[in-house]
Write a protein that holds these residues in place. Sequence first.
Motif, PDB file in Angstrom:
ATOM      1  N   THR A 177      -8.456 -18.981  -7.116  1.00 14.71           N
ATOM      2  CA  THR A 177      -9.286 -19.251  -6.311  1.00 14.71           C
ATOM      3  C   THR A 177     -10.378 -20.409  -7.376  1.00 14.71           C
ATOM      4  O   THR A 177     -10.557 -20.304  -8.084  1.00 14.71           O
ATOM      5  CB  THR A 177     -10.073 -18.024  -5.503  1.00 14.71           C
ATOM      6  N   LEU A 178     -11.682 -20.741  -6.499  1.00 16.88           N
ATOM      7  CA  LEU A 178     -12.187 -21.858  -6.436  1.00 16.88           C
ATOM      8  C   LEU A 178     -12.894 -20.779  -7.494  1.00 16.88           C
ATOM      9  O   LEU A 178     -13.674 -21.123  -8.139  1.00 16.88           O
ATOM     10  CB  LEU A 178     -12.811 -22.009  -4.743  1.00 16.88           C
ATOM     11  N   LEU A 179     -13.885 -19.826  -7.276  1.00 19.88           N
ATOM     12  CA  LEU A 179     -15.031 -18.958  -7.682  1.00 19.88           C
ATOM     13  C   LEU A 179     -14.080 -18.441  -8.988  1.00 19.88           C
ATOM     14  O   LEU A 179     -14.881 -18.140 -10.109  1.00 19.88           O
ATOM     15  CB  LEU A 179     -14.738 -17.339  -7.139  1.00 19.88           C
ATOM     16  N   SER A 180     -12.567 -17.775  -9.032  1.00 22.87           N
ATOM     17  CA  SER A 180     -11.786 -17.567 -10.611  1.00 22.87           C
ATOM     18  C   SER A 180     -12.312 -18.638 -11.399  1.00 22.87           C
ATOM     19  O   SER A 180     -12.303 -18.379 -12.647  1.00 22.87           O
ATOM     20  CB  SER A 180     -10.656 -17.043  -9.939  1.00 22.87           C
ATOM     21  N   TYR A 181     -11.755 -19.782 -10.723  1.00 26.90           N
ATOM     22  CA  TYR A 181     -11.304 -20.284 -11.476  1.00 26.90           C
ATOM     23  C   TYR A 181     -13.001 -21.130 -12.246  1.00 26.90           C
ATOM     24  O   TYR A 181     -12.893 -21.610 -13.353  1.00 26.90           O
ATOM     25  CB  TYR A 181     -10.895 -22.159 -11.332  1.00 26.90           C
ATOM     26  N   ALA A 182     -13.779 -21.581 -11.255  1.00 24.51           N
ATOM     27  CA  ALA A 182     -15.278 -21.952 -11.814  1.00 24.51           C
ATOM     28  C   ALA A 182     -15.797 -20.938 -12.409  1.00 24.51           C
ATOM     29  O   ALA A 182     -16.451 -21.507 -13.991  1.00 24.51           O
ATOM     30  CB  ALA A 182     -16.330 -21.559 -10.384  1.00 24.51           C
ATOM     31  N   LEU A 183     -15.425 -19.228 -12.433  1.00 25.89           N
ATOM     32  CA  LEU A 183     -16.461 -18.950 -13.377  1.00 25.89           C
ATOM     33  C   LEU A 183     -15.771 -18.543 -14.606  1.00 25.89           C
ATOM     34  O   LEU A 183     -15.559 -18.513 -15.520  1.00 25.89           O
ATOM     35  CB  LEU A 183     -15.395 -17.030 -13.114  1.00 25.89           C
ATOM     36  N   ALA A 184     -14.107 -19.032 -14.707  1.00 29.08           N
ATOM     37  CA  ALA A 184     -13.088 -19.174 -15.763  1.00 29.08           C
ATOM     38  C   ALA A 184     -14.080 -20.445 -16.892  1.00 29.08           C
ATOM     39  O   ALA A 184     -14.200 -20.434 -18.006  1.00 29.08           O
ATOM     40  CB  ALA A 184     -11.366 -19.693 -15.713  1.00 29.08           C
ATOM     41  N   GLY A 185     -14.212 -21.481 -16.310  1.00 29.06           N
ATOM     42  CA  GLY A 185     -15.103 -22.965 -16.524  1.00 29.06           C
ATOM     43  C   GLY A 185     -16.531 -21.717 -17.097  1.00 29.06           C
ATOM     44  O   GLY A 185     -16.752 -22.656 -18.717  1.00 29.06           O
ATOM     45  N   LEU A 186     -17.129 -21.664 -16.090  1.00 30.83           N
ATOM     46  CA  LEU A 186     -18.627 -21.512 -16.673  1.00 30.83           C
ATOM     47  C   LEU A 186     -18.474 -20.771 -18.360  1.00 30.83           C
ATOM     48  O   LEU A 186     -18.978 -20.783 -19.666  1.00 30.83           O
ATOM     49  CB  LEU A 186     -18.957 -20.408 -16.215  1.00 30.83           C
ATOM     50  N   ALA A 187     -17.267 -19.090 -18.117  1.00 29.83           N
ATOM     51  CA  ALA A 187     -16.974 -18.381 -19.688  1.00 29.83           C
ATOM     52  C   ALA A 187     -16.765 -19.872 -20.708  1.00 29.83           C
ATOM     53  O   ALA A 187     -16.921 -19.330 -21.544  1.00 29.83           O
ATOM     54  CB  ALA A 187     -15.989 -17.611 -19.559  1.00 29.83           C
ATOM     55  N   ILE A 188     -15.646 -20.534 -20.508  1.00 34.01           N
ATOM     56  CA  ILE A 188     -15.268 -21.672 -21.151  1.00 34.01           C
ATOM     57  C   ILE A 188     -16.935 -22.114 -22.203  1.00 34.01           C
ATOM     58  O   ILE A 188     -17.313 -22.647 -22.948  1.00 34.01           O
ATOM     59  CB  ILE A 188     -14.612 -22.431 -20.885  1.00 34.01           C
ATOM     60  N   GLY A 189     -17.488 -22.524 -21.001  1.00 35.74           N
ATOM     61  CA  GLY A 189     -18.366 -23.367 -21.216  1.00 35.74           C
ATOM     62  C   GLY A 189     -19.612 -22.409 -22.494  1.00 35.74           C
ATOM     63  O   GLY A 189     -20.822 -23.186 -23.207  1.00 35.74           O
TER      64      GLY A 189
END
Length: 641
Positions: A177-189
Amino acid sequence: MSKLTVRVVLGLLLAWSLGLRVWYAVPGLNSTRFWDERYPLENVESILKEGHLRPANGLHPSLTHLPQTLVLEGSAALYRTIGHEKLAVFDARGDFTPTAYLLCRLVEVFFGTLGLLLVFLIGRRLGDERLGLLGAFFLAVVPFHIHASVKFMADGMLIFTLILAFYMSLRAVARPTLLSYALAGLAIGLALSSKFNAGPIAIPLVVGTLVSRDRSWRTFGLLVCAGITSVIVFLALNPYVLIDFEIFRASFGRTLRVYERHGQTIGIESKFELFWLGIKALLSPLIHGPFVGILALVGVPSLAVVSIRNQRNSATAIGWLMLLSYLLAYPILYAMSTSNPDAHNWLPISPFMALAAAWMLIRLYDRGAEFLTQSQARLASAASVALIVIALGWSATRFTYTSTVPTTGDRALSVLASELRRAPSGRLILSEHDFRFWRRQTRHLRRRLAVETVPDLSTVSSSMLNWADAEVFPASRLSDPETGAFYQRRVDRLHESRVVVVKPRLFESWGPVLIALPHPMRQVGNARSGEWVRAEEDRSLYVARMPVIENPRAILSLEFGLPGRKQAVEIESEGRRFVSVTFRAPRDNLYQITPRFRYSKQIEMRLPAGKMPPRIPFVVRSWRKAGGIKRPKPSTGRDDR
């Protein structure tokens, strides 16, 4: 396992791990224990004192020091409100207080322990509770992880954010989902903001997206969204990467050059050799050790085969492929960027190796349990778990104990430093005990004590032994049938009150029983200056130009610094050859000191022909024997020294 059992076991594991790390954090609440804590503390000090986010150095990104900065600012605010001295983070001189060091390390402890919980959650997602508990335990007992979970540097935060980024990537691929991928991107950042070598953690999300069953344009769009989010998070936390990139280029570039020189010093000739050293590091007691390390190395290819076969029909297999992609990408990218063989740089793959080892062990157990009855399998399971927990848990506890409790050598050296506190520089200690010095850690630096480790004091020349300021040897030497009489005579030379016996005591010191015999020489007059002068006919030969020495029987020693040289050098004085001893002065500068010798007119030193200056100054000290030495008893046998 029931949910209650899992929660109890997990709680005990986290509590024990937290206790070990807090124990490791408390001793040495100053700048002398972990000397490289000064780098993030420079950035913390810049924010707290000057009030701006511009980093004082760009060795690591901002997430290395921002959490500690917030905690210290909170403590400082309470100090300004309440006025309790223990809450102050700066002392009257403007230096960090013990409270500041403790808080910074406890922040690392918190994230290090929280990372173990995330490993459990990853293991449960990739298998079951057994995998999660065993993987978390295998990481909890890694000595380098205990160290990184305490020392205020980038490694502890790096490990936590890597585990967090992988966990969020698993969730995103499982439920795109958009939220799950955004959270993954947040963690990678966040991972990228903890240390610059966190980049490979983005690969598992890419691999998981590419091999998942849902490979639509929408999924690829979500992947792009995660990438954009990670960049935004990184730049938001590190705006000076854009504003003043020179800060990071200079600091990180200097680190890479140091790494490169280190690799050249070790003699790394190829990247394959670097991979082999990485495997040795993972198998070393400082990371996984041979048992867990071999399980992991066997488990990785086995996982690859099983996961590739089942990737179309199993979300778990996709998760393992994501994990394996990181284990493959990190060593390759690391070898491409540097040839530094330091073992601690392989720590970022240890959480994932721990999970691979846990998977392999559980698979082996399950295969073996097929040939046992249910009661036999339970008994075998309980016995195996108990054996592993006791062996590895004891190893981790012992590492923490020996890293925080002083050795008998530390105590012996502390006594000698106190004994020689009023003495001038140029003090030499001969020791059969290897003190294993850490930089800026021991009092001998302030006393300018030079320590020469020798395998056997009984083989040292009489003059060198008697003209030293102290000697240290294990008490077991006194009972040695061959050399015991020699060591007993060394003890008998001193008055009983001068003999120092250091014994191990629980939580006070550990190591062998040591005997220290201080018999310091007395300096005659003031130190004088001389210089080494390079010979014209031989550029590697230096001749000592001495000051006027009135006493032809004077006992002398020379102190000098050699630019860029850490090794001892050989010196010759009228046919007698001896080797200088390297020691560190209070400002951490390296110096050489010679053993004491009788004055002679011809003193020479050889150095490798190179960029050495034509003249090298030295300090000359004259000595005489001090009181407190008993007259040796006559002996017709072995030399009384």
